[in-house]
Design an enzyme around this catalytic site. Structure first.
Site, short mmCIF file in Angstrom:
data_model
loop_
_atom_site.label_atom_id
_atom_site.label_comp_id
_atom_site.label_asym_id
_atom_site.label_seq_id
_atom_site.Cartn_x
_atom_site.Cartn_y
_atom_site.Cartn_z
N ASN A 6 10.44 13.39 -2.12
CA ASN A 6 9.75 12.10 -2.18
C ASN A 6 8.27 12.32 -1.80
OD1 ASN A 6 8.59 9.65 -1.21
ND2 ASN A 6 10.60 8.72 -1.18
N ASP A 8 5.82 10.00 -1.76
CA ASP A 8 5.11 8.75 -1.41
C ASP A 8 3.98 8.99 -0.41
OD1 ASP A 8 6.98 7.41 -2.91
OD2 ASP A 8 8.05 6.54 -1.21
N HIS A 9 4.25 9.86 0.59
CA HIS A 9 3.27 9.94 1.67
C HIS A 9 2.05 10.80 1.33
CE1 HIS A 9 5.49 7.20 3.90
NE2 HIS A 9 6.56 7.96 4.02
N ARG A 17 -7.85 5.94 2.40
CA ARG A 17 -9.28 5.90 2.08
C ARG A 17 -9.56 5.23 0.74
NH1 ARG A 17 -12.95 9.33 4.73
NH2 ARG A 17 -12.43 9.13 6.92
N HIS A 42 8.67 5.77 -4.61
CA HIS A 42 9.04 4.38 -4.37
C HIS A 42 7.84 3.52 -4.73
CE1 HIS A 42 10.76 1.26 -1.25
NE2 HIS A 42 10.52 0.73 -2.43
N ARG A 44 6.48 0.35 -4.37
CA ARG A 44 6.72 -0.86 -3.58
C ARG A 44 5.95 -2.03 -4.16
NH1 ARG A 44 8.90 0.49 1.86
NH2 ARG A 44 8.65 -1.72 2.20
N ARG A 48 1.69 -0.06 -1.38
CA ARG A 48 1.00 0.52 -0.22
C ARG A 48 0.75 2.02 -0.38
NH1 ARG A 48 5.61 0.09 4.45
NH2 ARG A 48 5.52 -2.10 3.87
N GLU A 69 12.47 4.76 -6.94
CA GLU A 69 13.07 3.79 -6.01
C GLU A 69 12.37 2.46 -6.23
OE1 GLU A 69 12.54 5.20 -2.06
OE2 GLU A 69 13.80 6.93 -2.36
N THR A 100 11.85 1.86 4.62
CA THR A 100 13.12 1.21 4.28
C THR A 100 14.04 1.30 5.50
OG1 THR A 100 12.75 2.11 2.09
CG2 THR A 100 14.88 1.09 2.49
N GLU A 152 23.40 6.21 -2.94
CA GLU A 152 22.64 7.04 -2.00
C GLU A 152 22.97 6.54 -0.61
OE1 GLU A 152 18.38 7.53 -2.55
OE2 GLU A 152 18.17 8.22 -0.47
N HIS A 191 16.99 9.66 3.84
CA HIS A 191 16.22 8.88 4.81
C HIS A 191 16.29 9.53 6.19
CE1 HIS A 191 13.96 5.67 6.60
NE2 HIS A 191 13.67 5.31 5.38
N GLY A 213 11.42 13.08 2.11
CA GLY A 213 9.99 12.90 1.92
C GLY A 213 9.16 13.21 3.14
N HIS A 214 9.24 12.36 4.14
CA HIS A 214 8.29 12.39 5.25
C HIS A 214 8.22 13.74 5.94
CE1 HIS A 214 6.74 11.46 9.31
NE2 HIS A 214 5.93 10.69 8.63
N1 PXP Z 1 15.87 7.53 0.28
C1 PXP Z 1 15.39 6.28 0.21
C2 PXP Z 1 16.19 5.25 -0.51
C3 PXP Z 1 14.15 5.95 0.78
O1 PXP Z 1 13.69 4.69 0.70
C4 PXP Z 1 13.40 6.97 1.40
C5 PXP Z 1 12.06 6.65 1.97
O2 PXP Z 1 11.21 6.20 0.97
C6 PXP Z 1 13.93 8.26 1.43
C7 PXP Z 1 15.18 8.52 0.89
C8 PXP Z 1 13.19 9.41 2.06
O3 PXP Z 1 13.12 9.19 3.43
P1 PXP Z 1 12.21 10.14 4.31
O4 PXP Z 1 10.79 9.92 3.89
O5 PXP Z 1 12.49 9.68 5.70
O6 PXP Z 1 12.65 11.55 4.05
#
Ligand code: PXP
Length: 242
Positions: A6, A8-9, A17, A42, A44, A48, A69, A100, A152, A191, A213-214
């Site tokens: 993932n 996203d970050h 910025r 994701h 959103r 964001r 997502e 989430t 999931e 997650h 992801g994170h």
């Molecule tokens: N699965 C879902 C459905 C999520 O919403 C997220 C976070 O966007 C993740 C997995 C990944 O989570 P993490 O960033 O904590 O690894």
């Protein structure tokens, strides 16, 4: 087992910025070089982190599958059906949340009908579907009844627990995975998974896909993304062998 990264970050840093770097689409390319089996984003409602343009470019660029997502809202569903990612995972979304916070509320009949309609739209567009749910029996049975391709399982409670409570959460996830699989659902999980806590989840044989992801993006700040993905993929591969 497939490892979906993932990204996203990467976009979160860019949006801090409102600049044009770091680019999540470039991150996807590097994640694939590191061994990612797929890329998750994701989109959103509040945009964001990931933007519509990111999803469009990602779908043109990624060599692996893209898992989008999304919340079951008409605007995002319209976009998903237009862009047609390989897979779509429906998630709950609250504007005020930091991330989430849990699975879809499938105990609420009104919510079930919203999800049913969303699944029908996504499936009609030829998109593989998944529902992000808490690892409990009722949610799995409702998912089965809804005819989704995959669930999931939310691993956030496992990730936040310690000691005996963590072992209990792991047992809960393993039981949920076995039930879902026995009902013919493909099982994904994600997650809060990290380099430290992923191995016991990866060892659950019924789980075929992890979304992380994170933790990977955090490590990438120090090691680079390709190495961070490869390190995670190695841990998962070893966990799977035992
Ligand atoms: N699965 C879902 C459905 C999520 O919403 C997220 C976070 O966007 C993740 C997995 C990944 O989570 P993490 O960033 O904590 O690894």
């Amino acid at each position: 087992m497939r490892l979906y990264i993932n990204i996203d970050h990467v976009a979160t840093v860019r949006q801090a910025r409102l600049a044009n770097e770091p680019d999540p689409v470039r991150a996807a390319v590097v994640a694939e070089l590191g061994g990612a089996d797929g890329i998750t984003v994701h989109l959103r409602e509040d945009r964001r982190h990931i933007q519509d343009r990111d999803v469009r470019l990602l779908l043109e660029t990624a060599r692996t599958g893209v898992n989008l997502e999304l919340a079951a809202t008409s605007e995002i569903l319209d976009l998903a059906c237009e862009l047609r990612p390989m897979q779509a995972t429906l998630v709950p979304e609250k504007r005020e949340e930091v991330t989430t916070e849990g699975g879809l509320s499938l105990a609420d009949p009104a919510q079930v009908e919203v999800v049913r309609a969303a699944l029908a739209r996504l499936s009609a567009a030829g998109i593989r579907t998944a529902l992000f749910i808490d690892p409990n029996e009722a949610a799995i049975r409702t998912s089965r009844e809804l005819g989704v391709d995959a669930v999931e399982l939310h691993t956030g409670e496992y990730a936040n627990a310690t000691g005996a409570a963590r072992a209990e959460q792991l047992t809960r996830i393993a039981g949920a995975a076995a039930l879902a699989r026995s009902l013919g659902l493909a099982v994904h999980a994600g997650h809060g998974l990290t380099y430290e806590n992923v191995a016991p989840v990866a060892a659950i044989q019924e789980i075929e896909e992890l979304n992380i992801g994170h933790s990977v993006v955090s490590r990438a700040v120090f090691t680079g993304l390709e190495v961070a993905v490869r390190d995670m993929a190695d841990i998962i591969r070893r966990a799977r062998l035992v």
